[in-house]
Design a protein around this motif. Structure first.
Motif, PDB file in Angstrom:
ATOM      1  N   SER A 259       0.794  -1.228   0.000  1.00  0.00           N
ATOM      2  CA  SER A 259       0.000   0.000   0.000  1.00  0.00           C
ATOM      3  C   SER A 259       0.826   1.277   0.000  1.00  0.00           C
ATOM      4  CB  SER A 259      -0.965  -0.004   1.195  1.00  0.00           C
ATOM      5  OG  SER A 259      -0.252  -0.127   2.423  1.00  0.00           O
TER       6      SER A 259
ATOM      7  N   GLY B  39       1.939   1.834  -3.388  1.00  0.00           N
ATOM      8  CA  GLY B  39       0.749   2.147  -4.169  1.00  0.00           C
ATOM      9  C   GLY B  39       0.387   3.616  -4.078  1.00  0.00           C
TER      10      GLY B  39
ATOM     11  N   SER C 164      -3.059  -1.238  -9.366  1.00  0.00           N
ATOM     12  CA  SER C 164      -3.480  -2.401  -8.590  1.00  0.00           C
ATOM     13  C   SER C 164      -2.456  -2.635  -7.491  1.00  0.00           C
ATOM     14  CB  SER C 164      -3.578  -3.633  -9.501  1.00  0.00           C
ATOM     15  OG  SER C 164      -3.972  -4.769  -8.774  1.00  0.00           O
ATOM     16  N   VAL C 165      -2.907  -2.848  -6.253  1.00  0.00           N
ATOM     17  CA  VAL C 165      -2.014  -3.047  -5.105  1.00  0.00           C
ATOM     18  C   VAL C 165      -2.221  -4.457  -4.564  1.00  0.00           C
ATOM     19  CG1 VAL C 165      -1.391  -2.260  -2.800  1.00  0.00           C
ATOM     20  CG2 VAL C 165      -2.052  -0.591  -4.547  1.00  0.00           C
TER      21      VAL C 165
ATOM     22  N   GLY D  63      -2.796  -4.814   0.661  1.00  0.00           N
ATOM     23  CA  GLY D  63      -3.529  -3.582   0.915  1.00  0.00           C
ATOM     24  C   GLY D  63      -3.312  -3.006   2.301  1.00  0.00           C
ATOM     25  N   PRO D  64      -4.142  -2.043   2.705  1.00  0.00           N
ATOM     26  CA  PRO D  64      -4.035  -1.404   4.015  1.00  0.00           C
ATOM     27  C   PRO D  64      -4.030  -2.430   5.148  1.00  0.00           C
ATOM     28  CG  PRO D  64      -5.598  -0.215   2.650  1.00  0.00           C
ATOM     29  CD  PRO D  64      -5.237  -1.460   1.889  1.00  0.00           C
TER      30      PRO D  64
ATOM     31  N   GLU E 111      -4.931 -11.057   6.911  1.00  0.00           N
ATOM     32  CA  GLU E 111      -5.892 -10.703   5.876  1.00  0.00           C
ATOM     33  C   GLU E 111      -6.922 -11.810   5.656  1.00  0.00           C
ATOM     34  OE1 GLU E 111      -4.537  -7.116   3.631  1.00  0.00           O
ATOM     35  OE2 GLU E 111      -4.363  -8.848   2.337  1.00  0.00           O
TER      36      GLU E 111
ATOM     37  N   PRO F  20      -6.653   1.633   6.650  1.00  0.00           N
ATOM     38  CA  PRO F  20      -7.854   1.673   5.807  1.00  0.00           C
ATOM     39  C   PRO F  20      -8.350   3.105   5.651  1.00  0.00           C
ATOM     40  CG  PRO F  20      -8.014  -0.070   7.447  1.00  0.00           C
ATOM     41  CD  PRO F  20      -6.824   0.763   7.824  1.00  0.00           C
TER      42      PRO F  20
ATOM     43  N   THR G   8      -3.890   7.145   5.674  1.00  0.00           N
ATOM     44  CA  THR G   8      -4.354   6.657   4.374  1.00  0.00           C
ATOM     45  C   THR G   8      -3.393   6.988   3.242  1.00  0.00           C
ATOM     46  OG1 THR G   8      -5.666   8.665   4.051  1.00  0.00           O
ATOM     47  CG2 THR G   8      -6.771   6.787   5.067  1.00  0.00           C
TER      48      THR G   8
END
Length: 331
Positions: free
Chosen positions: A34, A37, A51-52, A55-56, A137, A305, A311
């Motif tokens: 992220s 990203g 596209s990552v 993610g967070p 995750e 998130p 963020t």
């Protein structure tokens, strides 16, 4: 007939008058996690389709790729990775994907620091027992790509170079160069975005240095979950002690924890902090045994998130230093 041709000719004229950027397909970019990203988004703007993979709040140290990850890389024009063995999954994933896209390591040009740089106060824990942490995750039971995770060596160097803002500026330059190489028509746009973002990062760097300067020297030793902040320590002068190594796979032994607690008492650490990508249990144990308060959560290897305080990369660095300063000074 003319009344039917006129709108068609007008539309054709309008299309030919559009800039090339409006007609071009977006550059397909895959970023491994992220933080990268966000940097790619700042440089690429609306010219890229981003596209990552991780993610967070995701932990790239223990991430297990999914089949669709290989598909995304296979369709990419550019793949952005950290390098320095941060993403243990990336080499096998790239091989499984069959991609022809360049895989750009953003730490190119960064001066790496050793994984255990004692001069900055990192605990000398013997991290011989490398085990997989639970994947937060929630991918348990899913079918994973052949490029899946089997444990990996993080090498001699600390890979968390992005924790220094001057290093992040190097990342940004590398991203702009990669995008220009893949999309020459958009190079002026990428370079302009990178220049503007670099000015933002320079201002952020000055802000972090000012915040650190406001913290009394005797309160600049803190504890975090794993050694993710070595570059921050070297750049800004805060000492971080950690029971785990540079990877969250390295589980601290009881002897490691006992040694760290002794070091905390000797060095008079000011506070302990949990991280967004690690289990807080060990830090809570250290806090209990040393009488230190848990000063909050720091964002180490991932953004928050959308409803969180980190963020973007800029928000992440600002949140971390303000959380540290607030906890140790009581302000």
């Amino acid at each position: 007939m003319r009344k039917y041709l006129a709108p068609i000719l007008l539309a054709a004229t309008a299309l030919t008058a559009l800039p090339a950027a409006a007609l071009a397909e977006p550059l397909k970019v895959v970023a491994t996690f992220s933080i990268i990203g966000d940097m790619a988004k700042q440089v690429g703007g609306d010219r890229i389709d981003l596209s990552v993979l991780v993610g967070p709040n995701g932990d790239a140290h223990v991430y297990e790729p999914k089949p669709q990850d290989a598909a995304r890389i296979g369709e990419a024009d550019v793949v952005l990775s950290n390098g320095l063995k941060f993403e243990g999954f990336i080499d096998r994933l790239v091989e499984a994907s069959g991609t022809k896209a360049p895989v750009v390591e953003l730490t190119k040009g960064v001066t790496p620091i050793p994984a255990a740089e004692d001069e900055h106060g990192h605990a000398e824990a013997g991290h011989d027992d490398h085990k997989h942490a639970e994947n937060e995750e929630g991918h348990e039971g899913e079918e994973h790509a052949e490029a899946g995770h089997e444990g990996h060596d993080h090498g001699a160097f600390d890979p968390h170079a992005f924790q220094s803002i001057p290093n992040a500026i190097i990342y940004v330059a590398n991203i702009a160069d990669a995008f220009c190489a893949a999309d020459a028509a958009g190079c002026d746009s990428y370079k302009a975005n990178a220049a503007a973002y670099t000015e933002t990062l320079k201002a952020l760097d000055a802000e972090v240095r000012a915040d650190v300067a406001a913290v009394p020297a005797e309160k600049r030793t803190i504890i975090t979950s794993h050694d993710a902040f070595g570059y921050f320590a070297k750049e800004y002068g805060i000492t971080f002690l950690a029971p785990e190594g540079v990877s969250t796979e390295a589980e601290a032994s009881a002897a490691d924890v006992a040694k760290l607690i002794d070091q905390v008492r000797e060095d008079k650490a000011a506070a302990v902090f949990v991280e967004n990508v690690t289990n807080p249990r060990l830090i809570e144990q250290i806090a209990k045994e040393t009488g230190l308060k848990v000063g909050g959560a720091l964002y180490s290897d991932a953004l928050s998130p959308a409803d969180g305080p980190a963020t973007t990369y800029v928000d992440l660095m600002r949140h971390n230093i303000r959380t540290i300063a607030g906890a140790v000074t009581g302000s």
